[in-house]
Scaffold this active site. Sequence first.
Site, PDB file in Angstrom:
ATOM      1  N   LYS A 116      92.004 -48.089 -67.833  1.00  0.00           N
ATOM      2  CA  LYS A 116      92.201 -46.964 -68.620  1.00  0.00           C
ATOM      3  C   LYS A 116      91.229 -45.769 -68.369  1.00  0.00           C
ATOM      4  CE  LYS A 116      89.766 -47.244 -72.593  1.00  0.00           C
ATOM      5  NZ  LYS A 116      88.824 -46.006 -72.220  1.00  0.00           N
ATOM      6  N   PRO A 160      86.497 -53.094 -61.331  1.00  0.00           N
ATOM      7  CA  PRO A 160      85.081 -53.504 -61.472  1.00  0.00           C
ATOM      8  C   PRO A 160      84.848 -53.554 -62.817  1.00  0.00           C
ATOM      9  CG  PRO A 160      85.589 -51.254 -60.830  1.00  0.00           C
ATOM     10  CD  PRO A 160      86.818 -52.044 -60.761  1.00  0.00           C
ATOM     11  N   GLY A 186      87.875 -54.972 -69.558  1.00  0.00           N
ATOM     12  CA  GLY A 186      88.112 -56.161 -70.464  1.00  0.00           C
ATOM     13  C   GLY A 186      88.888 -55.879 -71.636  1.00  0.00           C
ATOM     14  N   SER A 187      88.715 -54.622 -72.107  1.00  0.00           N
ATOM     15  CA  SER A 187      89.846 -54.100 -73.466  1.00  0.00           C
ATOM     16  C   SER A 187      91.251 -54.295 -72.700  1.00  0.00           C
ATOM     17  CB  SER A 187      89.510 -52.847 -73.806  1.00  0.00           C
ATOM     18  OG  SER A 187      88.117 -52.750 -74.332  1.00  0.00           O
ATOM     19  N   SER A 188      91.459 -53.638 -71.550  1.00  0.00           N
ATOM     20  CA  SER A 188      92.798 -53.834 -71.169  1.00  0.00           C
ATOM     21  C   SER A 188      93.543 -55.384 -70.791  1.00  0.00           C
ATOM     22  CB  SER A 188      93.207 -52.968 -69.742  1.00  0.00           C
ATOM     23  OG  SER A 188      94.517 -53.059 -69.527  1.00  0.00           O
ATOM     24  N   ASP A 193      88.540 -49.986 -77.752  1.00  0.00           N
ATOM     25  CA  ASP A 193      89.279 -49.537 -76.682  1.00  0.00           C
ATOM     26  C   ASP A 193      90.732 -50.356 -76.604  1.00  0.00           C
ATOM     27  OD1 ASP A 193      87.959 -47.477 -76.204  1.00  0.00           O
ATOM     28  OD2 ASP A 193      87.145 -48.182 -74.258  1.00  0.00           O
TER      29      ASP A 193
END
EC number: 2.7.1.148
Length: 289
Positions: free
Chosen positions: A11, A96, A104-106, A138
């Site tokens: 994102k 990364p 992490g949110s994705s 997010d």
Amino acid sequence: MQRLVARAPAKVNLTLRILRRRPDGFHDLASIVAFAGACDVVTLESDAPLGLAVAGPSAAAAGPDADNLILRAADAFARHVPGARLGRFTLTKRLPVAAGIGGGSSDAAAALRLLAQINDIALDDPRLHAAAREVGADVPVCLDPQARIMEGIGERLSEPLGLAPLFAVLVNCRVPVPTADVFRTLGLRAGEDLAGLPHEAPMSTGRAAVMRHLVLHGNDLEPPAETVAPEITRVKAMLAQEPEVRLVRMSGSGATVFALTDDCRAAAQVARRVAAAEPGWWVRPTVLR
């Protein structure tokens, strides 16, 4: 047992306006976000015991499996959908970590999409979005990864903007930047507004109009992030000197920086030169949508 696979794209905050720090300590923001071709990959084996295995080049940096947002997402989904089918996840971590591109949110959103699929739940189901909000600010925007405006702390989303594809290079100098450190350096007090231009949507979704819009609307977290991680300044300077580059900006709270070019060939050329000069950096040509 089914084996399902979902991409978890990076994102990218094309703009990021910090409006104020709320009395509860959270920050209200407005941001145009888009999603890259660069991604993690999440796999689900349905009806297996709930669990998670992490592999891939960024696996070590992702931290203990028990702390991964994918498992938190599965727990939240199970609370909102009693009796839901779950399963065992595998995360191939390519992006990364602590990089300002919502990896992490994705990942969590991809896991929720897979759980929705095996439970015949639509992507617009309120239970799915409630679970996403519980996991992180997010995560909701990543459920349906298309360019949008996000507002509030991330919970208010526009309809998809339908932006023209933007050709880009993503560069991360491998310096993790904790978001909390950046906001602490920004230094807003509870209830304090941050002065700046009002955040607006682009007047048109064509590439030229979007580029003009981005020149006027930047990322309010760049200055504090560069204080926390001065290497970001060097990345920006290196990209800015490339002749094909039209705009350079940091995404999110850093340290990932993106450069926009006129076409995919130019992005690939810039990426090759930067990767050759800095082989330890993470460098990816991509398309933002």
